[in-house]
Write a protein that holds these residues in place. Structure first.
Motif, PDB file in Angstrom:
ATOM      1  N   ASN A   1      -5.689   7.626   1.931  1.00 21.28           N
ATOM      2  CA  ASN A   1      -4.867   7.366   0.747  1.00 21.28           C
ATOM      3  C   ASN A   1      -3.978   6.141   0.938  1.00 21.28           C
ATOM      4  N   GLY A   2      -4.296   5.326   1.946  1.00 21.67           N
ATOM      5  CA  GLY A   2      -3.515   4.125   2.191  1.00 21.67           C
ATOM      6  C   GLY A   2      -2.382   4.314   3.178  1.00 21.67           C
ATOM      7  N   SER A   3      -2.130   5.544   3.599  1.00 23.29           N
ATOM      8  CA  SER A   3      -1.013   5.811   4.504  1.00 23.29           C
ATOM      9  C   SER A   3      -1.433   5.661   5.962  1.00 23.29           C
ATOM     10  N   ILE A   4      -0.426   5.467   6.819  1.00 19.62           N
ATOM     11  CA  ILE A   4      -0.682   5.369   8.257  1.00 19.62           C
ATOM     12  C   ILE A   4      -1.219   6.686   8.809  1.00 19.62           C
TER      13      ILE A   4
ATOM     14  N   TYR B   1     -11.702   8.319  -0.872  1.00 18.33           N
ATOM     15  CA  TYR B   1     -10.434   8.185  -1.582  1.00 18.33           C
ATOM     16  C   TYR B   1     -10.578   8.821  -2.958  1.00 18.33           C
ATOM     17  N   ILE B   2      -9.721   9.785  -3.241  1.00 16.23           N
ATOM     18  CA  ILE B   2      -9.693  10.402  -4.566  1.00 16.23           C
ATOM     19  C   ILE B   2      -8.562   9.744  -5.342  1.00 16.23           C
ATOM     20  N   LYS B   3      -8.900   9.117  -6.445  1.00 13.05           N
ATOM     21  CA  LYS B   3      -7.971   8.261  -7.182  1.00 13.05           C
ATOM     22  C   LYS B   3      -6.652   8.952  -7.488  1.00 13.05           C
ATOM     23  N   GLU B   4      -5.565   8.248  -7.146  1.00 14.51           N
ATOM     24  CA  GLU B   4      -4.219   8.700  -7.461  1.00 14.51           C
ATOM     25  C   GLU B   4      -3.473   7.525  -8.100  1.00 14.51           C
TER      26      GLU B   4
ATOM     27  N   ASP C   1      -6.311  -1.238  -4.141  1.00 11.67           N
ATOM     28  CA  ASP C   1      -6.326  -2.359  -3.193  1.00 11.67           C
ATOM     29  C   ASP C   1      -5.634  -1.983  -1.886  1.00 11.67           C
ATOM     30  N   GLU C   2      -4.557  -1.220  -1.996  1.00 14.19           N
ATOM     31  CA  GLU C   2      -3.831  -0.773  -0.808  1.00 14.19           C
ATOM     32  C   GLU C   2      -4.691   0.151   0.041  1.00 14.19           C
ATOM     33  N   VAL C   3      -5.455   1.015  -0.628  1.00 12.67           N
ATOM     34  CA  VAL C   3      -6.334   1.937   0.082  1.00 12.67           C
ATOM     35  C   VAL C   3      -7.483   1.171   0.740  1.00 12.67           C
ATOM     36  N   LYS C   4      -8.018   0.190   0.033  1.00 11.76           N
ATOM     37  CA  LYS C   4      -9.109  -0.619   0.585  1.00 11.76           C
ATOM     38  C   LYS C   4      -8.646  -1.380   1.825  1.00 11.76           C
TER      39      LYS C   4
END
Length: 273
Positions: A8-11, A35-38, A43-46
Motif C-alpha cells: 500500500n506504499g508504506s514501509i 495493491y487494492i485501490k484506496e 504512483d506512490e504504491v508503484k
C-alpha cells in the motif's frame, strides 16, 4: 502454486513483502504484489513496488504487480492463480478492537494460508540469526511447523520451539524438579516426529519449556529479549479472552521483535487483529 503480498506504499508493507520474497525464494514460487485501490496515490504504491521488485530481482524471484479495484475481486483472483500463501502487514500496536485490512482478509474465507506481519524493527528484515516458535504445551500443527522451518532454513537461522504451560500459583508451588523434568520429556516425546524431520533436513532444532503463571504475561517477551531472537512465528488462530489470557497473547498486542502470525486456511479466528 504462488505467493501473494499486499502493498500500500508504506514501509511496513515493503518489509512484509521482503519476508514473502525470501519465503518464495526457498520454495521456488512466483510472487504477486497486490495493491487494492484506496485513497493512496497509485504512483506512490508503484514507487514502493520498485523497491520490492529490486529485492526480488536480486534473489532471482519472479514477481508481478497487480492492481485490483476492490477486495471483492480478491477471492476469485487467489483461486484462479492458485495462491497458497498470503503475506500482509498490520500495525505494530494494533488492538483487538480496531478494524484492519488483515481482519477483513480473514473474513473473506480465502483459500490460502495467511501470514500477518507486525514490523517492530525495520533493520531486522533481511538478516535473521535466531527465530523462535512459541507454542502452547505440545500443540503444534504440521502446517505451522512447516512454515516455521521454511523461514529457519531460508535464513540459516538458529531455531527454537518455546513451549509454555500456563499454570496457577498453587500448582507451581507444589511442582518439584522431577515433575518439571518429566513434563519436558513428555513434550519432547510428543513432538518427536518434528525433531526427526529436522534431523532429516540436517537441521539442529532446540526446545525450551517454561511453566508460567497467568500473572507473568511478560515472560514470553522476557525470554525473547534475553536470548536475542530476531523473528517470532506465532500460530494466529487462537481466540484471546480477557478472562483466560495466555502468556503468548502478549505477542499479538505488544511484540518486541518482528512477528509473523501464521493462520492456516480453515483455522481463521481474527479476534487478535
Amino acid at each position: 502454486m504462488k505467493v501473494a503480498t499486499f502493498i500500500n506504499g508504506s514501509i511496513i508493507s515493503e518489509n512484509s513483502s521482503f519476508y514473502a520474497i525470501k519465503y518464495a525464494k526457498k520454495l521456488n514460487l512466483k510472487v504477486y504484489a497486490i495493491y487494492i485501490k484506496e485513497k493512496i496515490s497509485t504512483d506512490e504504491v508503484k514507487k514502493s513496488y520498485e523497491n520490492i521488485k529490486l529485492y526480488a530481482d536480486n534473489l532471482s524471484v519472479k514477481i508481478d504487480f497487480i492492481i485490483l479495484e476492490d477486495i471483492y475481486q480478491l477471492k476469485s483472483f487467489i483461486e484462479k492463480e492458485n495462491i497458497v500463501q498470503i503475506f500482509t502487514s498490520t500495525k505494530h500496536k494494533h488492538t483487538i478492537f480496531e478494524s484492519s485490512f488483515a481482519k477483513s482478509l480473514l473474513k473473506k474465507d480465502l483459500k490460502s494460508d495467511i501470514a500477518i506481519v507486525k514490523i517492530v524493527k525495520i533493520g531486522d528484515i533481511k538478516n535473521i540469526d535466531k527465530i523462535i516458535l512459541p507454542i502452547r504445551e505440545d500443540k503444534l500443527s504440521v502446517k505451522k511447523f512447516t512454515f516455521f522451518m521454511t523461514f529457519a532454513l531460508t535464513h540459516s537461522a538458529k531455531a527454537q520451539i518455546y513451549s509454555i504451560d500456563k499454570v496457577t500459583r498453587n500448582f507451581l508451588a507444589f511442582l518439584d524438579e522431577n515433575q518439571k523434568s518429566k513434563k519436558v520429556k513428555n513434550i519432547i516425546f510428543n513432538l518427536g516426529h518434528y525433531f526427526n524431520l529436522a534431523k532429516l533436513m540436517k537441521y539442529e532444532l532446540s526446545i525450551k519449556h517454561d511453566f508460567t503463571m497467568m500473572e507473568e504475561i511478560e515472560k514470553v517477551n522476557a525470554h525473547i529479549a534475553k536470548y536475542g531472537f530476531d523473528l517470532a512465528i506465532v500460530g494466529g488462530h487462537h481466540k484471546e479472552s480477557f478472562f483466560n489470557r495466555h502468556p503468548i497473547d502478549i505477542l499479538f498486542t505488544l511484540p518486541i521483535i518482528n512477528t509473523i502470525y501464521f493462520i492456516p486456511y480453515k483455522e481463521k479466528y481474527y479476534e487478535a487483529f
